[in-house]
Design an enzyme around this catalytic site. Structure first.
Site, PDB file in Angstrom:
ATOM      1  N   HIS A 167      62.651  24.130  58.708  1.00 30.55           N
ATOM      2  CA  HIS A 167      64.039  24.140  58.508  1.00 30.55           C
ATOM      3  C   HIS A 167      64.542  23.726  57.074  1.00 30.55           C
ATOM      4  O   HIS A 167      65.514  23.813  56.661  1.00 30.55           O
ATOM      5  CB  HIS A 167      64.877  23.166  59.438  1.00 30.55           C
ATOM      6  CG  HIS A 167      64.926  23.546  60.842  1.00 30.55           C
ATOM      7  ND1 HIS A 167      64.478  22.588  61.843  1.00 30.55           N
ATOM      8  CD2 HIS A 167      65.367  24.546  61.412  1.00 30.55           C
ATOM      9  CE1 HIS A 167      64.313  23.117  63.030  1.00 30.55           C
ATOM     10  NE2 HIS A 167      64.884  24.370  62.685  1.00 30.55           N
ATOM     11  N   ASP A 336      18.099  53.649  31.884  1.00 36.25           N
ATOM     12  CA  ASP A 336      19.082  53.538  31.001  1.00 36.25           C
ATOM     13  C   ASP A 336      19.325  51.966  30.523  1.00 36.25           C
ATOM     14  O   ASP A 336      20.211  51.655  29.758  1.00 36.25           O
ATOM     15  CB  ASP A 336      20.242  53.812  31.826  1.00 36.25           C
ATOM     16  CG  ASP A 336      20.571  53.181  33.182  1.00 36.25           C
ATOM     17  OD1 ASP A 336      19.736  52.286  33.319  1.00 36.25           O
ATOM     18  OD2 ASP A 336      21.444  53.617  33.887  1.00 36.25           O
ATOM     19  N   GLY A 337      18.218  51.220  30.802  1.00 35.77           N
ATOM     20  CA  GLY A 337      18.330  49.991  29.916  1.00 35.77           C
ATOM     21  C   GLY A 337      19.263  48.775  30.792  1.00 35.77           C
ATOM     22  O   GLY A 337      19.265  47.660  30.037  1.00 35.77           O
TER      23      GLY A 337
END
Length: 520
Positions: A167, A336-337
């Site tokens: 409430h 790709d390292g």
């Protein structure tokens, strides 16, 4: 000074009446009680006079007054009071504990019992039984705004309130804003406190969980709270959930927050909760066909085996972290390292997730959770391949009560088969399999020869490292390396194979070390 509360309403005094009108229009299974709008009561539309005449249909000014008025007119009446609030002291004088969202579960139990045609006394007794088994605690980020009134300024922008009432009255404590996981931990500690004994729920029990939104909490946030609650119940309190309900069931207008209700489970209560209902907001799909797969195993007290398993996982992850730069260097020559960076992300995530959600007493589930971790954090082809590896191992180990070395050997063989099936690689293709296949072969051979399992693991890890190093002399037939000239490939081993050999050997050495330390 409180700001004026914005509401999409007409006049504050008409809010309840107009809400009920919209509710009945939305759900054909509802109808007004005679006397509407003065009597603001809704009931099922299939109710006819005499069918359910254990139910009083007089003016409901309050529960107590309604009960006394019904009695005076000759109706049989039972009153059941639910006091599931766990935020305040169990002894509160004549005021008693407050009724919160746990009342919803009690109402469902009572409603199912009544719908089954049980006598009033039995309906009340089942409701009282259920009310003794449930506890609730709420937390809010804001108060509620009553129609036509200003918004509450009780809580600051970085504050939250624990143990509040629906409430809008002040709660038990105002604290600094915290992550929801920390809030759930605090709420469960309060509900399940052995000192206060709010609920008769102890380790090993099974429960019904109700995560209840207080009015303005998005379902996303409620689901996050449910996730943490189920996990913590299982891993910290050794408590499993038979039913989980998440949604807004008992609200406080536009209050931001949620409550957690736990009810101790038993067969009779589950039957009532699963009973068919047309109640508009009861979760769909729960009418007697509940199926809940066991995702996280209930943990047992830590054993030596569990400690060694944890240590081996840590060792493998830490070794990947240690060789991150070497993996990147090798991959810069043949790929790709970023192999080291990708593996590093996965290793860090595994160490973090192991602290929170790996059920170390269940080998299969732990492997499955590791797969889920690397899938989320590693990404790319590598993440997918390691997830496949873990999923295949999980399928192999699942259902095995006591996992032994031979089971691990079979799981590794299954993982290799899955990676080869879906990735297309074979031994000699210059991939991670060039480390794992020799390791698997030697492990099975040594175990079949009767070697000590730990010794077999160590020898197989040496085979993994040898296999990974041998990739310098292989022509790549899978992955980005397949586009690189042979003379370039000879300058570095396959980083994926080296990574696999590294974590495999680190895990083996860790288990061997743990074994040596445990000997007298």
């Amino acid at each position: 000074m409180a700001a004026w509360g914005k509401k999409l309403i007409n006049y504050p005094k008409d809010v309840v009446t107009q809400f009920i009108e919209g509710l009945v229009e939305t759900y054909p299974g509802l109808q007004y009680l005679d006397g509407f709008p003065e009597v603001k009561v809704v009931l099922r539309s299939d109710v006819e006079f005499g069918t359910y005449d254990k139910n009083y249909t007089g003016d409901r000014l309050s529960f107590g007054l309604a009960a006394e008025e019904a009695k005076s007119e000759g109706y049989k009446v039972e009153m059941v009071i639910v006091g599931d609030d766990c935020a305040l002291s169990p002894t509160r004088g004549i005021a008693g504990r407050r009724g919160l969202a746990g009342t919803i579960l009690v109402n469902k139990v009572a409603g199912a019992a009544a719908d089954a045609g049980l006598p009033l006394e039995e309906v009340a007794e089942q409701a009282r039984h259920a009310s003794k088994l449930v506890g609730t605690m709420g937390v809010a980020l804001s108060g509620c705004t009553l129609p036509g009134q200003g918004t509450s300024d009780r809580l600051g922008p970085h504050q939250m309130e624990l143990g509040l009432e629906i409430h809008g009255e002040p709660g038990a404590a105002v604290i600094e804003l915290q992550p929801v996981d920390a809030v759930v931990t605090r709420v469960l500690k309060q509900i399940l406190s052995p000192e206060t004994q709010y609920v008769p729920i102890t380790r090993g029990d099974r429960v019904i969980l109700l995560t209840n939104g207080l009015g303005a909490t998005p379902i996303m946030e409620l689901m996050i709270a449910t996730r943490k609650t189920v996990l913590e119940l299982q891993l910290v309190y050794d408590i499993a959930t038979d039913r989980v309900y998440t949604g807004s069931f008992m609200t406080s207008l536009d209050m931001q927050g949620f409550s957690i209700s736990l009810m101790k489970s038993d067969t009779a209560i589950l039957k009532c909760l699963d009973a068919s209902t047309k109640a508009p907001c009861w979760p769909a799909g729960t009418d007697g066909d509940w199926q809940k797969p066991a995702k996280i195993a209930v943990p047992a007290p830590p054993s030596c085996a569990m400690k060694s398993d944890k240590a081996s996982i840590e060792a493998g992850a830490k070794e990947i972290i240690r060789i991150k730069d070497s993996l990147n260097e090798w991959d810069s020559k043949v790929g790709d390292g970023d192999c080291g960076t990708t593996m590093y992300r996965g290793a860090i995530a595994i160490l973090e997730d192991m602290k929170k959600c790996y059920p170390m007493n269940d080998a299969a589930e732990t492997v499955n959770e590791i797969g889920a971790t690397v899938r989320r954090f590693m990404g790319g082809t590598t993440g997918i391949l390691y997830d496949i590896l873990c999923k295949a191992a999980y399928a192999s180990l699942k259902g095995t009560k006591k996992v032994e070395a031979r089971h691990w050997a079979h799981a590794l063989q299954s993982s290799i088969g899955a990676i080869s099936k879906y990735g297309g690689a074979l031994e000699g293709y210059r991939t991670m399999l060039d480390a794992l296949i020799p390791a698997s072969k030697i492990l099975r051979e040594r175990l079949e020869a009767g070697d000590d399992p730990l010794d077999a693991f160590i020898v197989s890890s040496e085979a993994a490292l040898t296999g990974a190093e041998s990739t310098r002399h292989m022509q790549a037939q899978a992955g980005r390396s397949s586009y690189i000239a042979a003379d370039k490939l000879a300058s570095a081993p396959d980083p994926g194979a080296m990574a696999a050999a590294a974590w495999y050997r680190a895990a083996a050495l860790s288990l061997k070390s743990m074994s040596c330390h445990s000997e007298p």
